[in-house]
Design a protein around this motif. Structure first.
Motif, PDB file in Angstrom:
ATOM      1  N   PRO A   1      12.763 -25.994   2.985  1.00 10.17           N
ATOM      2  CA  PRO A   1      12.032 -24.966   3.739  1.00 10.17           C
ATOM      3  C   PRO A   1      10.603 -24.737   3.270  1.00 10.17           C
ATOM      4  CG  PRO A   1      14.250 -24.213   3.195  1.00 10.17           C
ATOM      5  CD  PRO A   1      14.029 -25.481   2.429  1.00 10.17           C
ATOM      6  N   THR A   2      10.354 -24.927   1.965  1.00  9.85           N
ATOM      7  CA  THR A   2       9.023 -24.570   1.472  1.00  9.85           C
ATOM      8  C   THR A   2       7.955 -25.602   1.816  1.00  9.85           C
ATOM      9  OG1 THR A   2       9.357 -25.576  -0.720  1.00  9.85           O
ATOM     10  CG2 THR A   2      10.037 -23.268  -0.424  1.00  9.85           C
ATOM     11  N   ILE A   3       8.356 -26.766   2.345  1.00  6.36           N
ATOM     12  CA  ILE A   3       7.338 -27.714   2.808  1.00  6.36           C
ATOM     13  C   ILE A   3       7.210 -27.688   4.329  1.00  6.36           C
ATOM     14  CG2 ILE A   3       7.672 -29.206   0.800  1.00  6.36           C
ATOM     15  CD1 ILE A   3       9.132 -31.190   2.603  1.00  6.36           C
ATOM     16  N   TYR A   4       8.060 -26.898   4.984  1.00  3.22           N
ATOM     17  CA  TYR A   4       7.917 -26.671   6.423  1.00  3.22           C
ATOM     18  C   TYR A   4       6.760 -25.686   6.619  1.00  3.22           C
ATOM     19  CZ  TYR A   4       9.189 -25.168  11.179  1.00  3.22           C
ATOM     20  OH  TYR A   4       9.177 -24.868  12.520  1.00  3.22           O
TER      21      TYR A   4
ATOM     22  N   PHE B   1      17.514 -21.362   0.547  1.00  2.00           N
ATOM     23  CA  PHE B   1      17.845 -22.390  -0.437  1.00  2.00           C
ATOM     24  C   PHE B   1      16.649 -23.333  -0.544  1.00  2.00           C
ATOM     25  CE2 PHE B   1      21.902 -20.629   0.209  1.00  2.00           C
ATOM     26  CZ  PHE B   1      22.771 -21.085  -0.775  1.00  2.00           C
ATOM     27  N   SER B   2      16.219 -23.643  -1.772  1.00  2.00           N
ATOM     28  CA  SER B   2      14.992 -24.417  -1.954  1.00  2.00           C
ATOM     29  C   SER B   2      15.059 -25.280  -3.206  1.00  2.00           C
ATOM     30  CB  SER B   2      13.795 -23.466  -2.061  1.00  2.00           C
ATOM     31  OG  SER B   2      12.606 -24.164  -2.397  1.00  2.00           O
ATOM     32  N   ASN B   3      14.386 -26.448  -3.138  1.00  2.00           N
ATOM     33  CA  ASN B   3      14.219 -27.246  -4.354  1.00  2.00           C
ATOM     34  C   ASN B   3      12.944 -26.865  -5.100  1.00  2.00           C
ATOM     35  OD1 ASN B   3      11.959 -28.675  -3.244  1.00  2.00           O
ATOM     36  ND2 ASN B   3      13.296 -30.242  -2.358  1.00  2.00           N
ATOM     37  N   GLY B   4      12.188 -25.931  -4.539  1.00  2.00           N
ATOM     38  CA  GLY B   4      11.021 -25.390  -5.231  1.00  2.00           C
ATOM     39  C   GLY B   4       9.710 -26.101  -4.962  1.00  2.00           C
TER      40      GLY B   4
ATOM     41  N   GLY C   1       7.457 -26.257  -2.643  1.00  2.00           N
ATOM     42  CA  GLY C   1       6.314 -25.518  -2.120  1.00  2.00           C
ATOM     43  C   GLY C   1       6.153 -24.132  -2.709  1.00  2.00           C
ATOM     44  N   ILE C   2       6.898 -23.828  -3.755  1.00  3.41           N
ATOM     45  CA  ILE C   2       6.829 -22.475  -4.332  1.00  3.41           C
ATOM     46  C   ILE C   2       5.692 -22.421  -5.350  1.00  3.41           C
ATOM     47  CG2 ILE C   2       8.060 -20.662  -5.586  1.00  3.41           C
ATOM     48  CD1 ILE C   2      10.625 -21.574  -4.339  1.00  3.41           C
ATOM     49  N   THR C   3       4.516 -22.191  -4.844  1.00  2.00           N
ATOM     50  CA  THR C   3       3.346 -21.918  -5.682  1.00  2.00           C
ATOM     51  C   THR C   3       3.393 -20.447  -6.105  1.00  2.00           C
ATOM     52  OG1 THR C   3       2.070 -21.269  -3.745  1.00  2.00           O
ATOM     53  CG2 THR C   3       1.997 -23.602  -4.386  1.00  2.00           C
ATOM     54  N   ALA C   4       2.415 -20.035  -6.878  1.00  2.00           N
ATOM     55  CA  ALA C   4       2.337 -18.627  -7.268  1.00  2.00           C
ATOM     56  C   ALA C   4       2.197 -17.737  -6.041  1.00  2.00           C
ATOM     57  CB  ALA C   4       1.157 -18.420  -8.217  1.00  2.00           C
ATOM     58  N   GLU C   5       1.365 -18.171  -5.086  1.00  2.00           N
ATOM     59  CA  GLU C   5       1.149 -17.373  -3.876  1.00  2.00           C
ATOM     60  C   GLU C   5       2.402 -17.332  -3.007  1.00  2.00           C
ATOM     61  OE1 GLU C   5      -2.412 -18.609  -5.763  1.00  2.00           O
ATOM     62  OE2 GLU C   5      -0.812 -19.866  -4.923  1.00  2.00           O
ATOM     63  N   PHE C   6       3.088 -18.451  -2.890  1.00  2.00           N
ATOM     64  CA  PHE C   6       4.312 -18.505  -2.090  1.00  2.00           C
ATOM     65  C   PHE C   6       5.374 -17.599  -2.714  1.00  2.00           C
ATOM     66  CE2 PHE C   6       6.166 -21.203   1.305  1.00  2.00           C
ATOM     67  CZ  PHE C   6       7.490 -20.756   1.257  1.00  2.00           C
ATOM     68  N   ALA C   7       5.491 -17.633  -4.035  1.00  2.00           N
ATOM     69  CA  ALA C   7       6.463 -16.781  -4.722  1.00  2.00           C
ATOM     70  C   ALA C   7       6.150 -15.304  -4.494  1.00  2.00           C
ATOM     71  CB  ALA C   7       6.473 -17.103  -6.218  1.00  2.00           C
ATOM     72  N   GLN C   8       4.883 -14.947  -4.519  1.00  2.00           N
ATOM     73  CA  GLN C   8       4.494 -13.556  -4.272  1.00  2.00           C
ATOM     74  C   GLN C   8       4.844 -13.134  -2.849  1.00  2.00           C
ATOM     75  OE1 GLN C   8       0.344 -13.668  -5.300  1.00  2.00           O
ATOM     76  NE2 GLN C   8       0.759 -13.934  -7.500  1.00  2.00           N
ATOM     77  N   ALA C   9       4.676 -14.047  -1.897  1.00  2.00           N
ATOM     78  CA  ALA C   9       5.030 -13.736  -0.511  1.00  2.00           C
ATOM     79  C   ALA C   9       6.538 -13.549  -0.361  1.00  2.00           C
ATOM     80  CB  ALA C   9       4.538 -14.852   0.412  1.00  2.00           C
ATOM     81  N   LEU C  10       7.313 -14.389  -1.025  1.00  2.00           N
ATOM     82  CA  LEU C  10       8.768 -14.234  -0.999  1.00  2.00           C
ATOM     83  C   LEU C  10       9.170 -12.891  -1.599  1.00  2.00           C
ATOM     84  CD1 LEU C  10       9.887 -17.802  -2.175  1.00  2.00           C
ATOM     85  CD2 LEU C  10       9.971 -16.888   0.156  1.00  2.00           C
ATOM     86  N   HIS C  11       8.520 -12.521  -2.682  1.00  2.00           N
ATOM     87  CA  HIS C  11       8.821 -11.242  -3.336  1.00  2.00           C
ATOM     88  C   HIS C  11       8.459 -10.074  -2.418  1.00  2.00           C
ATOM     89  CE1 HIS C  11       8.318  -7.884  -6.207  1.00  2.00           C
ATOM     90  NE2 HIS C  11       9.238  -8.518  -6.918  1.00  2.00           N
ATOM     91  N   ALA C  12       7.321 -10.173  -1.750  1.00  2.00           N
ATOM     92  CA  ALA C  12       6.890  -9.094  -0.857  1.00  2.00           C
ATOM     93  C   ALA C  12       7.877  -8.887   0.284  1.00  2.00           C
ATOM     94  CB  ALA C  12       5.497  -9.397  -0.310  1.00  2.00           C
ATOM     95  N   HIS C  13       8.496  -9.968   0.739  1.00  2.00           N
ATOM     96  CA  HIS C  13       9.477  -9.888   1.826  1.00  2.00           C
ATOM     97  C   HIS C  13      10.902  -9.685   1.322  1.00  2.00           C
ATOM     98  CE1 HIS C  13       6.852 -10.683   5.192  1.00  2.00           C
ATOM     99  NE2 HIS C  13       6.393 -11.804   4.659  1.00  2.00           N
ATOM    100  N   GLN C  14      11.064  -9.574   0.002  1.00  2.00           N
ATOM    101  CA  GLN C  14      12.393  -9.398  -0.618  1.00  2.00           C
ATOM    102  C   GLN C  14      13.374 -10.498  -0.192  1.00  2.00           C
ATOM    103  OE1 GLN C  14      13.093  -5.086   0.362  1.00  2.00           O
ATOM    104  NE2 GLN C  14      13.335  -4.931  -1.860  1.00  2.00           N
ATOM    105  N   VAL C  15      12.875 -11.718  -0.147  1.00  2.00           N
ATOM    106  CA  VAL C  15      13.724 -12.856   0.208  1.00  2.00           C
ATOM    107  C   VAL C  15      14.660 -13.170  -0.957  1.00  2.00           C
ATOM    108  CG1 VAL C  15      13.743 -15.325   0.793  1.00  2.00           C
ATOM    109  CG2 VAL C  15      11.974 -13.809   1.733  1.00  2.00           C
TER     110      VAL C  15
END
Length: 375
Positions: free
Chosen positions: A88-91, A111-114, A116-130
């Protein structure tokens, strides 16, 4: 791994729903969750994965079609959407889709292999409580790379975990788990990984490999049912002694149950509706028919929801039958019958060793199985 070992509150392995919620969903023919693939494109080539190669991917759903089926699932009662893949993180539209789901009051799990999870992507996931479930199979770099089919998988996974931790995962409001397959190569280190995850406040999601697609070509991965039983029992003892968690052992998940056909379904990246990733039976396509009509008209789902009366063989009379029907994916992939007893369950294995079987009895026979078909 750079994380320090700290004592967090032990997380509940919260991947399923309560008995009451499931019973109500069954009685009302409603959903509690839906799994969806935005795309099957992936940069890893895991030897146990069901995802096809790039040249097999075509005609995937548009953003409008994805939004439409998500809203249909919500109207059927789904409160949680689980994003699978591919990766999903490269979509390119994953964060947009997450924002859309959260704006519509839906919980999101990914579910992710990580990759595309950059620092910015991780912050966005956190903001959305994913709710994030990272895929990791080993602490050993060479083995992790081998089990991911990618020369830099170990580094990618650990960088992603570090970004998620820096963003605020895990916490009481930000669920983080690690998904691991149980294979011949990692089974001895999984108890240590389980303990480490508990100590870090992450939920362990360990599962038996479903023998399909790539896994059929890689028999070297498989663990036999008697050894799986010993492993599950040892893990239950470890979790009880060290973390006060008590649970019954049953396939295919360590410390959890998979009864998802009672309340969920999968929508593939091409709009095909299936019971789950393992039961690869097309029930219909949301491009041609509303999701509600597909689910309500499916005899397969009716059989699975009525499993106490429809399931076959030792699974039907097992003492655990009220709360377990094994892995329907393993049963279907190994026998061609989604209602057959799970060939990888140790209870079934013990009962069938003394008598001839029409289907595979254990993982060593997977390669001999023909293409799956409905019995």
């Amino acid at each position: 791994m750079k994380f320090s070992v700290k004592r967090y509150p032990v997380p509940i392995t919260n991947f399923e729903f309560s008995k009451d919620a499931i019973a109500q969903a069954v009685s009302q023919n409603r959903l509690l969750s839906m799994e969806i693939e935005f795309s099957l494109r992936c940069n890893f080539r895991c030897p146990y994965c069901y995802v096809p190669h790039e040249d097999q991917l075509k005609d995937e759903m548009s953003l409008e079609e994805i939004r439409a089926v998500i809203l249909q699932a919500k109207s059927l009662g789904a409160a949680k959407i689980i994003i699978l893949g591919g990766e999903p993180t490269i979509y390119p539209h994953t964060l947009d889709m997450i924002g859309f789901m959260r704006a519509n009051g839906l919980e999101v799990e990914m579910f992710s292999n990580g990759s595309g999870i950059t620092a910015e992507f991780a912050q966005a996931l956190h903001a959305h409580q994913v709710r994030v479930v990272m895929k990791m199979n080993s602490f050993n770099e060479a083995l992790q790379n081998k089990l991911s089919g990618h020369p830099n998988a170990f580094r990618i996974i650990h960088n992603a975990l570090a970004h998620l931790k820096a963003a605020g995962y895990p916490s009481s409001t930000h669920f983080l788990a690690v998904s691991s397959i149980i294979c011949r190569q990692n089974i001895t280190e999984l108890p240590r990984m389980w303990q480490w995850l508990r100590q870090q406040g992450m939920a362990p999601y360990f599962e038996i490999i479903t023998p399909q697609a790539n896994a059929r070509l890689n028999e070297w991965l498989f663990v036999q049912p008697p050894e799986l039983e010993r492993f599950f029992a040892d893990m239950a003892d470890l979790d009880r002694r060290l973390f006060g968690q008590t649970w019954d052992i049953q396939p295919p998940l360590v410390g959890n149950k998979c009864m998802r056909h009672q309340f969920s379904c999968l929508v593939s990246s091409q709009g095909e509706v299936r019971p789950c990733v393992g039961v690869t039976l097309p029930l219909g396509n949301v491009r041609r028919q509303p999701l509600a009509d597909i689910l309500s008209g499916s005899q397969v789902l009716k059989d699975l929801k009525n499993y106490r009366n429809t399931i076959k063989g030792p699974c039907r009379t097992c003492e655990r039958a009220q709360e377990c029907y094994g892995c329907r994916g393993a049963a279907f992939q190994m026998t061609g019958d989604y209602l057959a007893s799970d060939p990888l369950c140790w209870r079934n294995h013990r009962l069938t060793q003394a008598q001839p079987m029409n289907s595979c009895a254990c993982a060593s026979q997977i390669a001999a199985c023909g293409p799956s078909k409905v019995a």
